[in-house]
Scaffold this motif. Structure first.
Motif, mmCIF file in Angstrom:
data_model
loop_
_atom_site.group_PDB
_atom_site.id
_atom_site.type_symbol
_atom_site.label_atom_id
_atom_site.label_comp_id
_atom_site.label_asym_id
_atom_site.label_seq_id
_atom_site.Cartn_x
_atom_site.Cartn_y
_atom_site.Cartn_z
ATOM 1 N N ASN A 1 0.820 -1.232 0.005
ATOM 2 C CA ASN A 1 0.225 -0.108 0.221
ATOM 3 C C ASN A 1 0.838 1.462 -0.198
ATOM 4 O O ASN A 1 0.376 2.441 0.429
ATOM 5 N N THR A 2 2.111 1.076 -0.421
ATOM 6 C CA THR A 2 2.727 2.486 -0.660
ATOM 7 C C THR A 2 2.531 2.920 -1.771
ATOM 8 O O THR A 2 2.515 2.624 -2.915
ATOM 9 N N GLU A 3 2.266 4.456 -1.748
ATOM 10 C CA GLU A 3 1.915 5.453 -2.764
ATOM 11 C C GLU A 3 3.183 5.504 -3.757
ATOM 12 O O GLU A 3 4.361 5.720 -3.219
ATOM 13 N N LEU A 4 3.010 5.417 -4.857
ATOM 14 C CA LEU A 4 3.994 5.239 -5.907
ATOM 15 C C LEU A 4 4.175 6.623 -6.811
ATOM 16 O O LEU A 4 5.357 7.068 -6.679
ATOM 17 N N LYS A 5 3.380 7.137 -7.249
ATOM 18 C CA LYS A 5 3.179 8.480 -7.975
ATOM 19 C C LYS A 5 1.660 8.833 -8.234
ATOM 20 O O LYS A 5 1.010 8.247 -8.071
ATOM 21 N N GLU A 6 1.893 10.368 -8.203
ATOM 22 C CA GLU A 6 0.267 11.178 -8.375
ATOM 23 C C GLU A 6 0.541 11.603 -9.739
ATOM 24 O O GLU A 6 1.282 11.996 -10.313
ATOM 25 N N TYR A 7 -0.730 11.284 -10.409
ATOM 26 C CA TYR A 7 -1.016 11.845 -11.944
ATOM 27 C C TYR A 7 -1.880 12.688 -11.666
ATOM 28 O O TYR A 7 -3.268 12.598 -11.040
ATOM 29 N N HIS A 8 -1.808 13.977 -12.126
ATOM 30 C CA HIS A 8 -2.995 14.963 -12.234
ATOM 31 C C HIS A 8 -3.765 14.913 -13.390
ATOM 32 O O HIS A 8 -3.559 14.445 -14.293
ATOM 33 N N LEU A 9 -5.324 14.848 -13.222
ATOM 34 C CA LEU A 9 -6.245 14.765 -13.930
ATOM 35 C C LEU A 9 -6.427 15.922 -15.051
ATOM 36 O O LEU A 9 -6.161 16.800 -14.418
ATOM 37 N N HIS A 10 -6.693 15.566 -16.399
ATOM 38 C CA HIS A 10 -6.943 16.691 -17.339
ATOM 39 C C HIS A 10 -8.462 17.206 -17.237
ATOM 40 O O HIS A 10 -9.413 16.351 -16.839
ATOM 41 N N SER A 11 -8.700 18.463 -17.342
ATOM 42 C CA SER A 11 -9.794 19.034 -17.508
ATOM 43 C C SER A 11 -10.306 18.742 -18.972
ATOM 44 O O SER A 11 -9.368 18.371 -19.902
ATOM 45 N N LYS A 12 -11.720 18.821 -19.157
ATOM 46 C CA LYS A 12 -12.238 18.667 -20.665
ATOM 47 C C LYS A 12 -11.570 19.599 -21.569
ATOM 48 O O LYS A 12 -11.232 19.189 -22.570
ATOM 49 N N LYS A 13 -11.320 20.811 -21.169
ATOM 50 C CA LYS A 13 -10.484 21.857 -22.117
ATOM 51 C C LYS A 13 -9.093 21.171 -22.458
ATOM 52 O O LYS A 13 -8.986 21.393 -23.586
ATOM 53 N N ASP A 14 -8.441 20.705 -21.385
ATOM 54 C CA ASP A 14 -7.090 20.188 -21.725
ATOM 55 C C ASP A 14 -7.422 18.821 -22.630
ATOM 56 O O ASP A 14 -6.553 18.701 -23.568
ATOM 57 N N ILE A 15 -8.031 17.982 -22.526
ATOM 58 C CA ILE A 15 -8.417 16.726 -23.109
ATOM 59 C C ILE A 15 -8.660 17.308 -24.651
ATOM 60 O O ILE A 15 -8.265 16.722 -25.607
ATOM 61 N N ASP A 16 -9.688 18.221 -24.876
ATOM 62 C CA ASP A 16 -10.028 18.778 -26.046
ATOM 63 C C ASP A 16 -8.893 19.266 -26.965
ATOM 64 O O ASP A 16 -8.339 18.825 -28.009
ATOM 65 N N ARG A 17 -7.963 20.058 -26.072
ATOM 66 C CA ARG A 17 -6.665 20.460 -26.623
ATOM 67 C C ARG A 17 -5.677 19.603 -27.123
ATOM 68 O O ARG A 17 -5.075 19.323 -28.187
ATOM 69 N N ILE A 18 -5.461 18.534 -26.276
ATOM 70 C CA ILE A 18 -4.761 17.303 -26.409
ATOM 71 C C ILE A 18 -5.094 16.434 -27.648
ATOM 72 O O ILE A 18 -4.384 16.190 -28.352
ATOM 73 N N LEU A 19 -6.511 16.204 -27.779
ATOM 74 C CA LEU A 19 -6.975 15.411 -28.994
ATOM 75 C C LEU A 19 -6.648 16.377 -30.232
ATOM 76 O O LEU A 19 -6.322 15.692 -31.278
ATOM 77 N N LYS A 20 -6.921 17.681 -30.253
ATOM 78 C CA LYS A 20 -6.607 18.355 -31.490
ATOM 79 C C LYS A 20 -5.211 18.389 -31.864
ATOM 80 O O LYS A 20 -4.955 18.245 -32.887
ATOM 81 N N THR A 21 -4.443 18.540 -30.920
ATOM 82 C CA THR A 21 -2.835 18.452 -31.139
ATOM 83 C C THR A 21 -2.511 17.245 -31.742
ATOM 84 O O THR A 21 -1.825 16.974 -32.769
ATOM 85 N N SER A 22 -2.907 15.908 -31.217
ATOM 86 C CA SER A 22 -2.889 14.711 -31.579
ATOM 87 C C SER A 22 -3.201 14.569 -32.986
ATOM 88 O O SER A 22 -2.469 14.039 -33.929
ATOM 89 N N ASN A 23 -4.301 15.086 -33.203
ATOM 90 C CA ASN A 23 -5.010 14.990 -34.550
ATOM 91 C C ASN A 23 -4.028 15.479 -35.566
ATOM 92 O O ASN A 23 -3.962 15.128 -36.799
ATOM 93 N N ASP A 24 -3.666 16.985 -35.438
ATOM 94 C CA ASP A 24 -2.773 17.763 -35.998
ATOM 95 C C ASP A 24 -1.470 16.905 -36.406
ATOM 96 O O ASP A 24 -0.816 17.160 -37.471
ATOM 97 N N ARG A 25 -1.041 16.353 -35.288
ATOM 98 C CA ARG A 25 0.303 15.730 -35.370
ATOM 99 C C ARG A 25 0.214 14.526 -36.259
ATOM 100 O O ARG A 25 1.342 14.139 -37.193
ATOM 101 N N GLN A 26 -0.609 13.618 -36.383
ATOM 102 C CA GLN A 26 -1.067 12.650 -36.986
ATOM 103 C C GLN A 26 -1.086 13.134 -38.669
ATOM 104 O O GLN A 26 -0.478 12.355 -39.466
ATOM 105 N N LYS A 27 -1.697 13.977 -38.814
ATOM 106 C CA LYS A 27 -1.805 14.577 -40.136
ATOM 107 C C LYS A 27 -0.168 14.709 -40.592
ATOM 108 O O LYS A 27 0.239 14.623 -41.881
ATOM 109 N N GLU A 28 0.542 15.484 -39.933
ATOM 110 C CA GLU A 28 2.004 15.714 -40.217
ATOM 111 C C GLU A 28 2.693 14.445 -40.328
ATOM 112 O O GLU A 28 3.599 14.438 -41.219
ATOM 113 N N TRP A 29 2.549 13.411 -39.447
ATOM 114 C CA TRP A 29 3.054 12.085 -39.552
ATOM 115 C C TRP A 29 3.049 11.492 -40.975
ATOM 116 O O TRP A 29 3.863 10.891 -41.311
#
Length: 79
Positions: free
Chosen positions: A13-41
């Motif tokens: 039960n030792t805590e290993l690492k904390e990860y912060h959750l993304h907001s909906k706005k963050d997720i939308d931005r990440i998905l758009k960026t990912s889509n743009d990068r895939q088009k470049e790839w």
């Protein structure tokens, strides 16, 4: 609702690492960026893609002990 996720070693039960959750706005931005990068790839030559993937493989190989330790701790098993 919490704004973070904590990974825990189930063996002790030792805590290993904390990860912060993304907001909906963050997720939308990440998905758009990912889509743009895939088009470049798609425009990158196969030769260049192979070079990049081989570089990625090298980085993974160089850090395999770190990844193995984290994965086994998260599963609560010995390495």
């Amino acid at each position: 609702m919490t704004n973070k996720i904590t990974t825990i070693d189930p063996y002790n039960n030792t805590e290993l690492k904390e990860y912060h959750l993304h907001s909906k706005k963050d997720i939308d931005r990440i998905l758009k960026t990912s889509n743009d990068r895939q088009k470049e790839w798609k425009k990158v030559s196969i030769k260049k893609r192979c070079e990049l993937i081989l570089n990625l493989a090298q980085v993974l190989e160089e850090n395999k002990n770190e990844y193995a330790e984290l994965m086994t701790l998260e599963m609560g098993k010995p390495i």
